[in-house]
Design an enzyme around this catalytic site. Structure first.
Site, PDB file in Angstrom:
ATOM      1  N   PRO A 255       0.801  -1.261  -0.047  1.00 28.47           N
ATOM      2  CA  PRO A 255      -0.055   0.112  -0.055  1.00 28.47           C
ATOM      3  C   PRO A 255       0.775   1.259   0.080  1.00 28.47           C
ATOM      4  O   PRO A 255       1.866   1.496   0.790  1.00 28.47           O
ATOM      5  CB  PRO A 255      -0.711   0.046   1.293  1.00 28.47           C
ATOM      6  CG  PRO A 255      -0.160  -1.280   1.988  1.00 28.47           C
ATOM      7  CD  PRO A 255       1.096  -1.735   1.315  1.00 28.47           C
ATOM      8  N   GLU A 256       0.491   2.121  -0.919  1.00 26.87           N
ATOM      9  CA  GLU A 256       0.979   3.721  -0.791  1.00 26.87           C
ATOM     10  C   GLU A 256       0.031   4.440  -0.273  1.00 26.87           C
ATOM     11  O   GLU A 256      -0.879   4.036   0.312  1.00 26.87           O
ATOM     12  CB  GLU A 256       1.377   3.917  -2.247  1.00 26.87           C
ATOM     13  CG  GLU A 256       2.277   2.850  -3.151  1.00 26.87           C
ATOM     14  CD  GLU A 256       2.359   3.333  -4.543  1.00 26.87           C
ATOM     15  OE1 GLU A 256       2.721   4.523  -4.652  1.00 26.87           O
ATOM     16  OE2 GLU A 256       2.714   2.261  -5.270  1.00 26.87           O
TER      17      GLU A 256
ATOM     18  N   LYS B 259       2.987   6.209   4.766  1.00 25.08           N
ATOM     19  CA  LYS B 259       2.638   5.100   4.351  1.00 25.08           C
ATOM     20  C   LYS B 259       2.188   4.233   5.704  1.00 25.08           C
ATOM     21  O   LYS B 259       1.827   3.151   5.616  1.00 25.08           O
ATOM     22  CB  LYS B 259       3.469   3.882   3.561  1.00 25.08           C
ATOM     23  CG  LYS B 259       3.652   4.741   2.215  1.00 25.08           C
ATOM     24  CD  LYS B 259       4.628   4.083   1.470  1.00 25.08           C
ATOM     25  CE  LYS B 259       5.061   4.839   0.261  1.00 25.08           C
ATOM     26  NZ  LYS B 259       6.251   4.116  -0.342  1.00 25.08           N
TER      27      LYS B 259
ATOM     28  N   ARG C 206      13.979  -1.040  -8.882  1.00 31.12           N
ATOM     29  CA  ARG C 206      12.518  -0.994  -8.882  1.00 31.12           C
ATOM     30  C   ARG C 206      11.971  -1.085 -10.464  1.00 31.12           C
ATOM     31  O   ARG C 206      12.520  -0.344 -11.138  1.00 31.12           O
ATOM     32  CB  ARG C 206      11.907   0.015  -8.250  1.00 31.12           C
ATOM     33  CG  ARG C 206      12.268   0.371  -6.799  1.00 31.12           C
ATOM     34  CD  ARG C 206      12.149  -0.657  -5.790  1.00 31.12           C
ATOM     35  NE  ARG C 206      10.852  -1.207  -5.791  1.00 31.12           N
ATOM     36  CZ  ARG C 206       9.688  -0.822  -4.996  1.00 31.12           C
ATOM     37  NH1 ARG C 206       9.945   0.218  -4.266  1.00 31.12           N
ATOM     38  NH2 ARG C 206       8.645  -1.380  -4.903  1.00 31.12           N
TER      39      ARG C 206
END
Length: 260
Positions: free
Chosen positions: A2-3, A52, A250
């Site tokens: 989750p962001e 976050k 990433r």
DNA sequence: TATAATGTTAGACT
DNA sequence: AAGTCTAACATTAT
């Protein structure tokens, strides 16, 4: 996983569900999380988001701080107890239901701290993104702008999906050294960060793989993604082919034709 | 079997 | 000293 938008969604739902409720017990199923005997019997005050992270303030001045990292999920169950889902890591029981942490990769963290304010990032993309100040202060930094956006001490709450989406909407190449952005580009970043994140909150997050909200429902922002997960497909803005590269370890999606 | 996955950070390197 | 980069954490899915 989750962001900012996903965590914001959870916090809003947690406020509805656990504010003012008394913790009956906290059963830890993954001892990597630690020991939390002192929370039983405490009343939970209104949960809030820090970047976050999720904070559950308690009546005794302490606070439970939860970070879901990559694969953490929270699930609220208010019907009679069913078998725990796979990868359940804790079960927090209330008279009215129970809050479950599900986390396959076990990166999530939980701690009990004083309920004092946490250090704030320089940029809060929803409320404070001072373009001119940034433009003046990042001179000398050769860090790619995408890595800068992902640095939680600099900018709070943006993760890999939304970094890709924000940079696309601002027409900026993720590899651009931070020092090279013009003032106009910082302003575009500020504007697009807010636009993208607010829309994603409105959509209750992005369910590209396994994100679900507190009640097990999918989000809707996956229908608005322009580049993330779309390697080889046409860019919605210029029809160029979306590319996938690796930046800072990433997966990074962008359109080389219209992101400069 | 090898790779990649919505995150963070300690330690290495420059 | 400060900025930047990489590997590691643990597990599942493709």
């Amino acid at each position: 996983m989750p962001e900012l938008p996903e965590v914001e969604t959870l916090c809003r739902q947690l406020q509805e569900v656990v504010s003012g409720k008394i913790i009956f017990s906290l059963r830890i199923l993954d001892n990597k999380l630690g020991e939390f005997q002192q929370v039983a019997g405490q009343t939970v005050n209104a949960p809030y988001r820090n970047g976050k992270g999720i904070t559950l303030p308690l009546d005794n001045g302490k606070a439970l701080r939860l970070h879901l990292r990559m694969t953490g999920r929270l699930l609220w169950q208010d019907d009679r107890p069913t078998p725990e889902p796979a990868h359940t890591r804790f079960v927090m029981t209330f008279k009215q239901g129970r809050l479950i942490l599900i986390d396959p990769r076990r990166f999530a963290t939980l701690s009990l701290t004083d309920n004092t304010p946490l250090p704030q990032a320089f940029v809060d993309p929803l409320t404070q993104f001072p373009a001119r100040l940034l433009w003046e202060s990042v001179q000398g930094r050769g860090l790619p702008i995408k890595s800068f956006l992902l640095d939680q001490r600099a900018v709070s709450g943006i993760g890999n999906i939304y970094a890709c989406e924000i940079l696309h909407r601002a027409s900026i190449d993720p590899w651009r050294p931070t020092r090279d952005l013009s003032l106009a580009e910082w302003k575009r970043l500020a504007k697009m960060a807010k636009t993208v994140l607010l829309k994603a909150i409105d959509c209750r997050g992005t369910s590209v793989s396994d994100w679900r909200d507190l009640l097990g429902q999918q989000g809707e922002y996956q229908h608005f993604l322009q580049v993330y997960g779309r390697a080889g497909k046409p860019c919605p803005r210029c029809s160029g082919a979306v590319k996938r590269v690796k930046l800072g370890g990433r997966g990074t999606f962008f359109c080389p034709d219209c992101q400069r």
